[in-house]
Design an enzyme around this catalytic site. Structure first.
Site, PDB file in Angstrom:
ATOM      1  N   ALA A 130       0.801  -1.235   0.000  1.00  0.00           N
ATOM      2  CA  ALA A 130       0.000   0.000   0.000  1.00  0.00           C
ATOM      3  C   ALA A 130       0.829   1.280   0.000  1.00  0.00           C
ATOM      4  O   ALA A 130       0.283   2.356   0.237  1.00  0.00           O
ATOM      5  CB  ALA A 130      -1.003   0.017   1.159  1.00  0.00           C
ATOM      6  N   ALA A 131       2.128   1.178  -0.304  1.00  0.00           N
ATOM      7  CA  ALA A 131       2.932   2.409  -0.467  1.00  0.00           C
ATOM      8  C   ALA A 131       2.323   3.262  -1.570  1.00  0.00           C
ATOM      9  O   ALA A 131       2.175   4.479  -1.436  1.00  0.00           O
ATOM     10  CB  ALA A 131       4.377   2.055  -0.812  1.00  0.00           C
ATOM     11  N   GLY A 132       1.961   2.594  -2.668  1.00  0.00           N
ATOM     12  CA  GLY A 132       1.350   3.314  -3.786  1.00  0.00           C
ATOM     13  C   GLY A 132       0.012   3.930  -3.384  1.00  0.00           C
ATOM     14  O   GLY A 132      -0.336   5.035  -3.824  1.00  0.00           O
ATOM     15  N   ASP A 133      -0.729   3.230  -2.548  1.00  0.00           N
ATOM     16  CA  ASP A 133      -2.034   3.766  -2.098  1.00  0.00           C
ATOM     17  C   ASP A 133      -1.831   4.996  -1.228  1.00  0.00           C
ATOM     18  O   ASP A 133      -2.548   5.991  -1.345  1.00  0.00           O
ATOM     19  CB  ASP A 133      -2.806   2.700  -1.318  1.00  0.00           C
ATOM     20  CG  ASP A 133      -3.122   1.485  -2.178  1.00  0.00           C
ATOM     21  OD1 ASP A 133      -3.217   1.659  -3.406  1.00  0.00           O
ATOM     22  OD2 ASP A 133      -3.259   0.385  -1.628  1.00  0.00           O
TER      23      ASP A 133
HETATM   24  P1  ATP Z   1       2.748  -0.996  -3.752  1.00  0.00           P
HETATM   25  O1  ATP Z   1       2.251  -1.871  -4.878  1.00  0.00           O
HETATM   26  O2  ATP Z   1       3.781  -1.645  -2.879  1.00  0.00           O
HETATM   27  O3  ATP Z   1       1.662  -0.340  -3.000  1.00  0.00           O
HETATM   28  P2  ATP Z   1       3.596   0.661  -5.893  1.00  0.00           P
HETATM   29  O4  ATP Z   1       4.405  -0.297  -6.700  1.00  0.00           O
HETATM   30  O5  ATP Z   1       2.271   1.048  -6.392  1.00  0.00           O
HETATM   31  O6  ATP Z   1       3.538   0.204  -4.387  1.00  0.00           O
HETATM   32  P3  ATP Z   1       5.943   2.261  -5.481  1.00  0.00           P
HETATM   33  O7  ATP Z   1       6.481   2.968  -6.661  1.00  0.00           O
HETATM   34  O8  ATP Z   1       6.652   1.052  -5.013  1.00  0.00           O
HETATM   35  O9  ATP Z   1       4.395   2.023  -5.728  1.00  0.00           O
HETATM   36  O10 ATP Z   1       5.883   3.264  -4.222  1.00  0.00           O
HETATM   37  C1  ATP Z   1       5.067   4.419  -4.205  1.00  0.00           C
HETATM   38  C2  ATP Z   1       5.804   5.522  -3.497  1.00  0.00           C
HETATM   39  O11 ATP Z   1       6.068   5.099  -2.144  1.00  0.00           O
HETATM   40  C3  ATP Z   1       7.156   5.865  -4.103  1.00  0.00           C
HETATM   41  O12 ATP Z   1       7.025   6.843  -5.122  1.00  0.00           O
HETATM   42  C4  ATP Z   1       7.889   6.390  -2.879  1.00  0.00           C
HETATM   43  O13 ATP Z   1       7.558   7.751  -2.670  1.00  0.00           O
HETATM   44  C5  ATP Z   1       7.332   5.562  -1.722  1.00  0.00           C
HETATM   45  N1  ATP Z   1       8.168   4.391  -1.442  1.00  0.00           N
HETATM   46  C6  ATP Z   1       7.979   3.133  -1.859  1.00  0.00           C
HETATM   47  N2  ATP Z   1       8.963   2.309  -1.410  1.00  0.00           N
HETATM   48  C7  ATP Z   1       9.767   3.079  -0.658  1.00  0.00           C
HETATM   49  C8  ATP Z   1      10.974   2.827   0.076  1.00  0.00           C
HETATM   50  N3  ATP Z   1      11.521   1.603   0.155  1.00  0.00           N
HETATM   51  N4  ATP Z   1      11.548   3.866   0.731  1.00  0.00           N
HETATM   52  C9  ATP Z   1      11.013   5.110   0.690  1.00  0.00           C
HETATM   53  N5  ATP Z   1       9.880   5.411   0.004  1.00  0.00           N
HETATM   54  C10 ATP Z   1       9.271   4.423  -0.663  1.00  0.00           C
HETATM   55  O1  RIB Z   2      -2.326  -1.955  -2.577  1.00  0.00           O
HETATM   56  C1  RIB Z   2      -2.395  -2.820  -1.480  1.00  0.00           C
HETATM   57  C2  RIB Z   2      -3.721  -3.505  -1.454  1.00  0.00           C
HETATM   58  O2  RIB Z   2      -3.837  -4.364  -2.565  1.00  0.00           O
HETATM   59  C3  RIB Z   2      -3.933  -4.375  -0.239  1.00  0.00           C
HETATM   60  O3  RIB Z   2      -4.486  -3.682   0.843  1.00  0.00           O
HETATM   61  C4  RIB Z   2      -4.811  -5.496  -0.751  1.00  0.00           C
HETATM   62  O4  RIB Z   2      -6.100  -5.488  -0.206  1.00  0.00           O
HETATM   63  C5  RIB Z   2      -4.835  -5.327  -2.266  1.00  0.00           C
HETATM   64  O5  RIB Z   2      -6.020  -4.779  -2.691  1.00  0.00           O
END
Ligand code: ATP
Ligand code: RIB
Length: 301
Positions: free
Chosen positions: A250-253
């Protein structure tokens, strides 16, 4: 007054097991710890935005079960407007099974349940009622037909639409022109453009292709490398804090919810992205999806 944020998307309950390593196909990994917390990309983004001070309305479909009830109670406790959340009498609430390894990397399986039955016409009332400066935030964990309908209806009303195209899936090419902003990660950017995004030059090329598809504003998230912004007038890499990642779920969220808050407050795109990077970098230092979303004071500090 900041603009309102309308999130339309999924709500899940996440069953999370943290182990040293992720299991390979056919393998059993022993010794993990389990915890359950609310998730789902739509709900995570709505909660992230609300915790950061956004005025959020969330449209979703939950099952007629304890998971659905708990989820809605949680949204209300966060101050989210739940008036347009529907209950599905036939399908259970969404559930995600998540494995997280020692480095914070994850692998996720989702049983969408009721999320897969949120129909286009069920979003109409919320879309019609929101003020004309509302920001609409969408992901791809509800039917694509519903996403397409919302994008086109919202654009017709002049609402700005942010599409976080996750999880990755192909999109109709006529959709892109209606978006205010698209926020793919590296994998999603590659799916839409055919360009393997690995660094700044490849992110630039992928963003260019997305502009050619019709989107004016592109933000490609690059994990620990931050996020790349490309518009008709500017492009820049915005870095994120260096942290020890415990769980990147959920980093992206978190990033998308925070970005919506920054934009709703009238911040220019680069500032809103820097704010989103700060929020997301905090979220990866904690376990869980909604459990990891920071409060505004934490980000401001
Ligand atoms: P996820 O699928 O894990 O929710 P995502 O692949 O959609 O994530 P990422 O590009 O991995 O998205 O991460 C989104 C944002 O979170 C990045 O732009 C960054 O700001 C932050 N982020 C993610 N990972 C890290 C990390 N290891 N350290 C610091 N910031 C991070
Ligand atoms: O982005 C993270 C989310 O993906 C999780 O909370 C899980 O429920 C899936 O939808």
């Amino acid at each position: 007054m900041p603009n309102q944020i309308l999130v339309i998307g999924s709500s899940n309950t996440d069953m999370v097991v943290k182990t040293q390593k992720l299991p390979a196909p056919g393998e059993t990994v022993l010794g993990g710890t389990f915890f359950m917390n609310p998730g789902g990309k739509g709900a995570n983004q709505a909660v992230a935005a609300a915790r950061l001070g956004g005025q959020v309305t969330f449209v979703a479909k939950v099952g007629d079960d304890i998971f659905g009830q708990q989820a809605v109670t949680g949204f209300q406790q966060e101050g989210i407007n739940t008036r347009y959340i529907l209950t599905d009498a036939e399908h259970p609430s969404g559930v995600a099974l998540i494995n997280v390894d020692a480095s914070g990397e994850n692998c996720i399986t989702v049983a969408p349940g009721s999320n897969a039955h949120l129909q286009a016409n069920e979003t109409a009332e919320a879309l019609q009622t929101m003020a004309s400066d509302t920001l609409v935030l969408l992901q791809l964990e509800i039917p694509l037909s519903t996403v397409e309908h919302v994008v086109k209806q919202a654009a017709r009303r002049g609402l700005r639409v942010i599409l976080n195209p996750a999880p990755a899936q192909a999109l109709p090419t006529d959709l892109f022109q209606h978006l205010f902003l698209i926020t793919p990660n590296e994998t999603e950017a590659e799916l839409f453009t055919g360009i393997r995004v690995a660094d700044l030059p490849t992110a630039k090329l992928a963003a260019q292709k997305l502009h050619e598809l019709g989107v004016s504003n592109v933000v490609i998230t690059l994990g620990s490398k931050g996020a790349y912004l490309s518009t008709e007038t500017q492009d820049q890499l915005i870095s994120t804090a260096v942290v020890k990642a415990i769980d990147t779920t959920a980093a992206g969220d978190c990033f998308n919810g925070a970005l919506a808050v920054g934009l709703a407050e009238g911040q220019p795109l680069p500032d809103a992205i820097a704010f989103a990077c700060k929020a997301a970098s905090i979220s990866v230092t904690r376990m869980g999806a909604q459990a990891s979303m920071p409060k505004r004071e934490e980000v401001d500090q």
